[in-house]
Design a protein around this motif. Structure first.
Motif, PDB file in Angstrom:
ATOM      1  N   ASP A 963       0.850  -1.194   0.000  1.00 22.30           N
ATOM      2  CA  ASP A 963       0.000   0.000   0.000  1.00 22.30           C
ATOM      3  C   ASP A 963       0.879   1.235   0.000  1.00 22.30           C
ATOM      4  OD1 ASP A 963      -1.834   2.070   0.478  1.00 22.30           O
ATOM      5  OD2 ASP A 963      -3.166   0.742   1.611  1.00 22.30           O
ATOM      6  N   SER A 965       0.036   4.235  -0.804  1.00 18.35           N
ATOM      7  CA  SER A 965      -0.642   5.454  -0.353  1.00 18.35           C
ATOM      8  C   SER A 965      -0.493   5.644   1.151  1.00 18.35           C
ATOM      9  CB  SER A 965      -2.123   5.397  -0.733  1.00 18.35           C
ATOM     10  OG  SER A 965      -2.779   4.302  -0.110  1.00 18.35           O
ATOM     11  N   VAL A 966      -0.738   4.593   1.920  1.00 16.95           N
ATOM     12  CA  VAL A 966      -0.628   4.712   3.378  1.00 16.95           C
ATOM     13  C   VAL A 966       0.817   4.920   3.794  1.00 16.95           C
ATOM     14  CG1 VAL A 966      -1.011   3.531   5.570  1.00 16.95           C
ATOM     15  CG2 VAL A 966      -2.712   3.332   3.750  1.00 16.95           C
ATOM     16  N   THR A 969       1.932   8.414   3.180  1.00 17.17           N
ATOM     17  CA  THR A 969       1.340   9.326   4.159  1.00 17.17           C
ATOM     18  C   THR A 969       2.046   9.209   5.506  1.00 17.17           C
ATOM     19  OG1 THR A 969      -0.783   9.066   3.035  1.00 17.17           O
ATOM     20  CG2 THR A 969      -0.821  10.052   5.227  1.00 17.17           C
ATOM     21  N   LEU A 970       2.384   7.998   5.914  1.00 12.60           N
ATOM     22  CA  LEU A 970       3.079   7.806   7.182  1.00 12.60           C
ATOM     23  C   LEU A 970       4.454   8.473   7.154  1.00 12.60           C
ATOM     24  CD1 LEU A 970       2.243   4.069   8.019  1.00 12.60           C
ATOM     25  CD2 LEU A 970       1.292   6.116   9.074  1.00 12.60           C
ATOM     26  N   ASN A1070      -3.904   8.910  12.612  1.00 14.79           N
ATOM     27  CA  ASN A1070      -4.904   8.489  11.634  1.00 14.79           C
ATOM     28  C   ASN A1070      -5.070   9.601  10.627  1.00 14.79           C
ATOM     29  OD1 ASN A1070      -7.501  10.173  12.422  1.00 14.79           O
ATOM     30  ND2 ASN A1070      -6.602   9.412  14.334  1.00 14.79           N
ATOM     31  N   SER A1071      -5.497   9.251   9.464  1.00 14.58           N
ATOM     32  CA  SER A1071      -5.601  10.255   8.410  1.00 14.58           C
ATOM     33  C   SER A1071      -6.517   9.750   7.306  1.00 14.58           C
ATOM     34  CB  SER A1071      -4.215  10.564   7.833  1.00 14.58           C
ATOM     35  OG  SER A1071      -4.284  11.596   6.886  1.00 14.58           O
ATOM     36  N   ILE A1073      -6.817   9.742   3.069  1.00  9.00           N
ATOM     37  CA  ILE A1073      -6.080   9.916   1.819  1.00  9.00           C
ATOM     38  C   ILE A1073      -7.091  10.112   0.693  1.00  9.00           C
ATOM     39  CG2 ILE A1073      -4.390   8.904   0.245  1.00  9.00           C
ATOM     40  CD1 ILE A1073      -3.539   7.096   2.608  1.00  9.00           C
ATOM     41  N   LYS A1080      -9.597   7.264   1.468  1.00  5.29           N
ATOM     42  CA  LYS A1080      -9.207   6.108   2.255  1.00  5.29           C
ATOM     43  C   LYS A1080      -8.791   6.573   3.643  1.00  5.29           C
ATOM     44  CE  LYS A1080      -6.479   2.900   0.530  1.00  5.29           C
ATOM     45  NZ  LYS A1080      -5.269   2.173   0.082  1.00  5.29           N
ATOM     46  N   PHE A1082      -7.246   5.509   7.443  1.00  6.46           N
ATOM     47  CA  PHE A1082      -6.459   4.488   8.130  1.00  6.46           C
ATOM     48  C   PHE A1082      -6.150   4.968   9.539  1.00  6.46           C
ATOM     49  CE2 PHE A1082      -3.204   7.244   6.318  1.00  6.46           C
ATOM     50  CZ  PHE A1082      -2.296   7.375   7.353  1.00  6.46           C
ATOM     51  N   LEU A1095      -2.155  -1.591  12.233  1.00  7.67           N
ATOM     52  CA  LEU A1095      -2.581  -0.709  11.151  1.00  7.67           C
ATOM     53  C   LEU A1095      -3.910  -1.210  10.610  1.00  7.67           C
ATOM     54  CD1 LEU A1095      -1.903   1.617   9.216  1.00  7.67           C
ATOM     55  CD2 LEU A1095      -0.468   0.068   7.929  1.00  7.67           C
ATOM     56  N   VAL A1097      -6.849  -0.257   7.854  1.00  4.23           N
ATOM     57  CA  VAL A1097      -6.978   0.550   6.641  1.00  4.23           C
ATOM     58  C   VAL A1097      -8.309   0.263   5.958  1.00  4.23           C
ATOM     59  CG1 VAL A1097      -5.905   1.134   4.425  1.00  4.23           C
ATOM     60  CG2 VAL A1097      -4.479   0.404   6.339  1.00  4.23           C
TER      61      VAL A1097
END
Length: 1175
Positions: A963, A965-966, A969-970, A1070-1071, A1073, A1080, A1082, A1095, A1097
């Motif tokens: 993933d 995307s996650v 972002t992290l 948490n956020s 996307i 999304k 997570f 985690l 998601v």
């Protein structure tokens, strides 16, 4: 109810399950009631009339539209409310407690920490003095290497005395033991000539090879006649060395191979062995080609090779010329400097980047030159005058600027003829001093201009040779070495040389033996006869080998701490030994040394030393210290550790080597000392669950032959019980080992009690283990071999998890980076996921030849299945410490190995709210369940590797690959940090050279002509070299072919690769996307008291288009042309050898070679003409 109604019902239930918002459902109910749908919704339609049913149908449609509309809005607007961070936090806390209880119980960590806590009052902690330690190690290494040098000196003296009293006999008949023919019989069953019975017995000291420690024997290359008078006289004379070999071995039992390499070509080796030819029955080994021979025979040198590539050099002549260049390159070492010029109508450098300069003749540069030489083509008219001028300019400028070797200088002219003698050039640049020697090689059978070519050599203190076939090349090239050795021989300067690290893949037939890194010490042997003094006759070279792992045993691992290490470099800054040196790589199924394995610079391994302060100081032979913050890779690049290292370094006297040690702050600063009685310690040392590091030296077992079959534990026990009081043992290490044995003894009873309570055991918990700073290990197998998934864990082949000469176990190293009592969890690395795509330096030391061969067959089903099973295990480990005052030292590490299923079952059981959960206070999906199809739940470690996922195949993979995307972002939010690491020992796949598309219509003809040319060329060469010598040189055809295909093979390169590290200060986040039409959410939560993260998601929003996967694949560092050229030309600081022998007034320069005429049959002449036409 019709199909339409069923679909509406399904959609209604789906959205009710998805939204879980009671207020929202209530609003929908009111809307439905307003549409007259109450009775349909609750299933009470009863006996409604036909007209009444039209209302519910319209209501159903309205409800469907409202659900779809609201659901879309909910996904786009209220996505952040779907996953409750509070719920995930509760899961994380519960899961953390469960695995902590599990790990603590089965490992016994609290008990062991308590045992070490109890003894804190009776131990003392001392600070390690790095400066004193490195000096002590250096002195011990100097003493060991000094013994080798004394042995070599005795051999040289004995050989010179034997020659002095030997009178050469042209008709001598002498039967010596030929290592190829011993213990063999002819067709009649009689011993073969030069063979006979030669006793051989396997010897532990000589790598378990069958040897004869009472006699040496002689190896003669296939291309040398084994009954030649020179061979027979030399063999007879050198028989005197047998007694010296044996005497040396008795005085220093740590000696390995001793040898005398004769200038005539034979090689006397002690102890005697059976020499194994290659698959063609050929022995290609020629001692005169070995680096130890060449370095001992000559002083450092600057060489400019000048090759004629005019039109007359086409065909076979060019092939011979290329082979001559490559052979000259093979005679150069890292103390030499070189360049190559090609000339025809104009002068050009084969490597334009090296224009006007000399470059170090290390392995990397020599291989680079060979690739370029292979691409040479002929064209135009040969104008050698300008090439000679350019060569002199290079050498004169190097001498003026203090560059190059500052010793011998030579020009190697390779041509098929010279129309004049170019006296004016020599008058301008070289006469009268004749500081630059000129060696000439006349290529081909044409002798028209031979006199000019010979005149050039003879008037410039060089040597002239005529090379008409490939078989002539080797012997003729070697002549220049004898000329350069004359001043040293005449002056009787016995300089001792030490070689760089090398692997002798020719000397040993066994692959496991051939991959051992070693260095050699050698000394030249001269003729002391007065009548030959001015000729400076070199008889040969004597030497012995030193396995580098044996040398590094003198810097014991236990004194350096968990992350500390020792390393050696040469006077040129190249690595001799270093735990991060990776000399091997795998190409197909074959394990090979890297092309540049022995020219890896210290700055390429300790690459955090960006200013090269450490390298400069060590190369200069200084003593000092330096502190560096370093990024250290673990698990072959998968993980990174941030360490503060203190480097201590000094020179090893009487050698070109410098020693360095590294102590890591917080790990190697302190050492604690405790005392127990021998009786008490010995009792616990004999426990069945206890082992000690087999590669460490507790007691020296290699001195007395009777001790060589003892394991280290057996030797320790025999020494402590008084059965072997003469054993040399490390008293400090034994003291630590006995102390640790006593303190850790209660663990055996603890683990046994757990195992006996079978009903209370969790299935899948397989092994409890511990290790201490003394190399002591205890372990308990909770499961039988038939039930264990990790069958190789903590076995002799599992080097990553054992104490070795180079490193502590990986679980020990990783645990030491975390607070004592806090468990660290990880999945062991699988071999198939090797960032570096090669092997660690101890690979060949730990595997037999058969195991290496089996390892190469990585496509086999059994190995793949084993990897799959072994990959599904988890190791939990924690450090154990001792604290006295404000000083803390690591005593060891303890842990438990279990199957992944054990923690998976606990994870999935916790990560799911029950269906009857009261959801009134929940702000999000309720009940939240990880087994829902619209959620993806993961357990990842602090480096981003997945332990648990719904997809079992994801275990062990980097989360960013799953993933992007996650993970992106992290990283952006600071929860993970991307760390760049560099590998200057990498191997990359090169692109094939582009092929010209010219002459497309004629290409079939040229293809056929090329094939015919190749066949006839090889056939011609075979006829020209019809004896066995032709077979001996077939390797060079293979080499040429290999160079042409090398574009598709792995080649040395520099790479950058990422590693990812969790920032522990960020406990949760948490956020949302945004991914096009969906969003999304997570939630990430740290598992308390561990290195793990939970985690959760949202899985129904695909962001792969906007966020590609993040991989850990290394990327080649591409340098622009100018930067690449600067890197290639740059000459780092180096320490030149102290001695130089370039001139002696009594040298007889008239001995400058002669011509040999080889006749050619008419048929071969016609074939040669045909090849010329085809070319």
């Amino acid at each position: 109810m019709n199909v339409f109604e069923e679909i509406v019902d399904w959609i209604f239930i789906f959205w009710e399950r998805l939204l879980y918002q009671r207020a929202t459902i209530a609003r929908l109910m009111r809307i439905a009631a307003a549409a007259g749908m109450n009775r349909w919704i609750w299933g009470n339609a009863g006996n409604a009339s036909k007209s009444d049913r039209s209302g519910p149908r319209r209501g159903r449609l309205m409800l469907l539209l409202w659900i779809i509309l609201y659901g879309s809005l909910c996904l786009m607007v209220e996505g952040q409310m779907k996953i409750s961070p509070e719920t995930v936090q509760q899961w994380a806390v519960s899961f953390g407690k469960e695995i902590a209880v599990l790990s603590t119980r089965y490992s016994g960590a609290k008990l062991l920490q308590k045992k070490y806590k109890d003894i804190e009052a009776v131990v003392k902690i001392e600070e390690v003095d790095g400066e004193e330690l490195v000096k002590k190690f250096a002195e011990e290494m100097e003493e060991m290497l000094g013994r080798k040098m004394k042995s070599v000196k005795r051999l040289a003296e004995a050989a010179e005395d034997a020659d002095l009293y030997h009178e050469y006999n042209e008709t001598l008949m002498f039967e010596y033991f030929n290592s190829m023919l011993i213990n063999k019989v002819d067709e009649d069953g009689n011993p073969m000539l030069l063979g006979g019975e030669f006793a051989l017995e396997k010897n532990e000291h000589f790598n378990k090879l069958p040897v004869n420690t009472q006699l040496s024997n002689i190896q003669v290359p296939t291309n040398v006649y084994n009954r030649d008078p020179d061979i027979l006289n030399g063999a007879y004379m050198s028989e005197a060395l047998n007694d010296v070999f044996i005497d040396n071995f008795q005085k220093d039992p740590t000696l390995t191979w001793q040898y005398f390499g004769s200038a005539a070509g034979f090689f006397r080796l002690y102890p005697g062995i059976q020499w194994i030819p290659d698959e063609n029955g050929v022995v290609t080994f020629d001692c005169r080609n070995r680096n130890w021979y060449i370095q001992a025979a000559t002083s450092p040198k600057d060489v400019v090779i000048v090759v004629d590539v005019s039109g007359s050099m086409k065909g076979l002549r060019l092939t011979i010329a290329k082979h001559t260049i490559n052979t000259i390159l093979d005679t150069l070492g890292e103390n030499d400097f070189v360049n190559i010029i090609a000339y025809s109508d104009y002068v050009r450098y084969v490597e334009p980047c090296f224009k006007g300069t000399l470059v170090q003749a290390d392995l990397d540069n020599r291989e680079h030159f060979k690739l370029l030489v292979d691409e040479l083509h002929v064209k135009g008219e040969g104008k050698v005058k300008n090439a000679m001028k350019e060569s002199f300019k290079i050498l004169n400028e190097a001498a003026a600027l203090g560059q190059g070797s500052l010793c011998n200088q030579a020009i190697m002219l390779i041509t098929d003829g010279a129309m004049e003698d170019f006296q004016s050039v020599f008058e301008e640049f070289n006469w009268p001093e004749r500081r630059v020697r000129v060696f000439t090689y006349l290529i081909g059978r044409e002798m028209t201009f031979a006199e000019n070519v010979k005149w050039i050599a003879c008037n410039n203190k060089g040597y002239y040779t005529h090379v008409s076939t490939l078989a002539d090349v080797q012997e003729n090239v070697m002549e220049y070495l004898h000329v350069l050795s004359r001043p040293m021989v005449i002056n009787h300067d016995h300089d001792i040389i030490w070689t760089e690290a090398y692997m002798d893949s020719v000397l040993f037939n066994s692959q496991a033996q051939s991959l051992l890194l070693m260095t050699s010490v050698a000394m030249p042997v001269f003729s002391k006869k007065k009548e030959t003094l001015s000729h400076g006759i070199l008889l040969g070279v004597v030497g012995t080998d030193v396995a580098l792992k044996e040398l590094m045993r003198l810097a014991p691992r236990y004194k350096l701490g968990v992350h500390g290490y020792a390393y050696l470099i040469t006077n040129n800054g190249y690595i001799l030994s270093h735990p991060d040196l990776r000399p091997l790589y795998k190409e197909g199924k074959e394990l090979k040394p890297k092309p540049n394995y022995n020219s890896v610079d210290l700055a390429e391994v300790e690459w955090e030393d960006t200013e090269e302060k450490l390298r400069t100081a060590m190369v200069k032979g200084e003593t000092g210290t330096l502190a560096l913050d370093v990024r250290a890779s673990l698990d072959k690049g998968k993980r990174v550790m941030f360490l503060k290292n203190d480097y201590f370094y000094t020179v090893i006297n009487e050698t070109p080597f410098s020693l360095g040690i590294v102590l890591t702050r917080g790990y190697g600063q302190y050492i604690f000392i405790g005392n127990v009685s021998v009786e008490e310690g010995l009792h616990d040392l004999l426990a069945p669950d206890l082992t000690i590091a087999s590669e460490w030296t507790y007691c020296e077992t290699d001195i007395d032959p009777a001790h060589r079959k003892l394991t280290q534990l057996q030797a320790v026990v025999r020494y402590l019980t008084g059965k072997e009081p003469d054993l040399e043992c490390d008293v400090q290490l034994l003291q630590q080992t006995l102390f640790d044995a006593v303190v850790t003894a209660p663990m055996e009873a603890y683990w046994t009690a757990l195992m006996l309570n079978a009903s209370g055991m969790d299935e899948g918990v397989e092994t409890a283990f511990l290790g201490t700073r003394s190399g002591l290990m205890r372990f308990q197998k909770y499961a039988g071999i038939e039930k264990r998934v990790a069958k190789s864990f903590l076995t002799s082949v599992d080097k990553e998890n054992m104490f070795t000469l180079d490193h502590f176990p990986v679980w020990y190293r990783r645990a030491s980076d975390y607070p004592a009592g806090q468990f660290l969890y990880y999945m062991p690395r699988q071999e198939t996921k090797d960032t570096f795509r090669d092997y660690e330096p101890d690979y060949s030391d730990t595997l037999s030849a058969k195991e290496v061969e089996l390892e190469a067959e990585e496509g086999g089903r059994k190995r793949m299945k084993a990897e799959e099973e072994e990959g599904r295990i988890v190791i939990a480990t924690t450090a154990v410490t001792v604290t006295v005052g404000k000083k803390t030292a690591i005593a060891g590490a303890i842990g438990v190995q279990m199957t992944l299923d054990v923690i998976e079952s606990k994870f999935w059981a916790i990560a799911s709210q029950p269906n009857d959960t009261v959801c009134s206070d929940e702000d999000g999906i309720c009940p939240l369940q990880c087994d829902s199809f619209d959620l993806a739940c993961y357990l990842i470690d602090n480096n981003g590797f997945v332990l648990i996922s719904k997809q079992r195949k994801d275990s062990g993979r980097f989360f960013g690959e799953l993933d992007g995307s996650v993970m992106t972002t992290l990283i952006r939010m600071g929860m993970f940090k991307r760390v760049s690491l560099f590998d200057y020992q990498a191997m990359c796949k090169m692109n094939l050279h582009s092929v010209s598309s010219a002459r497309p219509l004629l290409s079939p003809f040229y293809g056929l002509a090329s094939a015919l040319k190749w066949f006839l060329s090889n056939f011609l060469l075979f006829l020209l070299e019809f004896n066995i010598c032709g077979f001996w040189h077939t390797e060079h055809f293979a080499d040429a072919s290999a160079h042409k295909k090398r574009g598709d093979n792995l080649q040395p390169c520099d790479t950058e690769y990422p590693s990812f590290v969790y920032e522990p200060s960020v406990k949760e986040t948490n956020s949302i996307i945004k991914c096009g039409r969906c969003q999304k959410m997570f939630v990430v939560q740290q598992i308390p008291e561990s290195n793990l993260l939970m985690l959760v998601v949202q899985a129904d929003c695909d962001c792969s288009r906007q966020y590609p996967p993040i991989t850990m694949s290394p990327e080649e560092v591409k340098y622009i042309a100018s930067v690449k050229c600067d890197r290639m030309r740059s000459q780092k600081i180096r320490r030149r050898p102290e001695s130089c022998h370039a001139y002696h007034a009594q040298e007889n320069a008239n001995d400058c070679g002669g011509a040999s005429v080889i006749s050619l049959s008419a048929s071969l002449f016609l074939i040669s003409c045909f090849l010329t036409l085809v070319s």
